[in-house]
Design a protein around this motif. Sequence first.
Motif, PDB file in Angstrom:
ATOM      1  N   GLU A 163       0.846  -1.194   0.000  1.00 33.14           N
ATOM      2  CA  GLU A 163       0.000   0.000   0.000  1.00 33.14           C
ATOM      3  C   GLU A 163       0.878   1.239   0.000  1.00 33.14           C
TER       4      GLU A 163
ATOM      5  N   PHE B 127      -4.918  -1.724  -4.701  1.00 33.96           N
ATOM      6  CA  PHE B 127      -4.731  -2.315  -3.376  1.00 33.96           C
ATOM      7  C   PHE B 127      -6.066  -2.807  -2.815  1.00 33.96           C
ATOM      8  N   GLU B 128      -6.069  -4.071  -2.359  1.00 38.42           N
ATOM      9  CA  GLU B 128      -7.271  -4.717  -1.806  1.00 38.42           C
ATOM     10  C   GLU B 128      -8.453  -4.669  -2.776  1.00 38.42           C
TER      11      GLU B 128
END
Length: 290
Positions: free
Chosen positions: A53, A67-68
Amino acid sequence: MIIEITNATKFYGKHKAIDNLSFNVDKGRIHGLIGVNGSGKTTLIKALVGIHELTSGQIKVFGEPVFENPAVKARIGYVADRNRFFKNYTVNALIKFYSEIYPKFSIKKFAIYNDKMQLPLNSRINSLSKGMQMRLSIMLNLSRSPEVLVLDEPTSGLDVIAINDVLNFIITEVNTNQMTVLISSHHLSKLNALCDNITIINHGKLNTHTLLNEHQNQIKKLQVIFTTPIDLSSFAADTAILDIQTIGSVHYIVTNNLPHIEAKIKAIGANLLEELPMTLEEIFVYANKN
């Protein structure tokens, strides 16, 4: 834009690994990322594929943060500089595993690649050399037919023939399916022939981002001979001069402002003035001096 990197910054403790980086990559392009060891290439790549991140800034792929975001990650292939497979799996078992978790994975496509690569399918991963594991990672990712492929030093451990085969696989996929590629490599001569665009980073910061052809047009090398011996030490103060080397009566001058330097050289009586081709390696060296 398929990849949008905006003011990307990443700290590890007090160390700033990448510093306010911004650039974009268009669909169907092969984009080179180059820099010396420790310049932040791998950190940027790991943020791009959603492993790390960012501290600040953002990276978007297909217009969404990575990210995610499993849906975006599923569309991205990633070949790391060091592969971390299930070491006790055989190659065949790993192929089966990929086919079960990636819906678009093609066993037939892998077999076509392996006709060239010749990996032993019944061998365990931990018995394969570094170069063979790199070939395996590249073939597995290409067999997924990703829309974006990110490669971090993919030629590491490969011989010349394997490098050429891998690059041909990538070019074919780009031409056939408009795959977008970001590739980091120390083999600058290969990037020179492969990439549409390059980004150079230095100490985590953007050094140069441009079309490769435009970049090669910015920095020029001249071979110069004068009728009588000339001391060019005064040229060194000119900001358009990146380097001067003298071998015997021949002067080699590297400049980022060719018309200005040509006029200056002619004014002091050059007998011969010839432009020499610049390699990507040379451009990289001079770009990192500034």
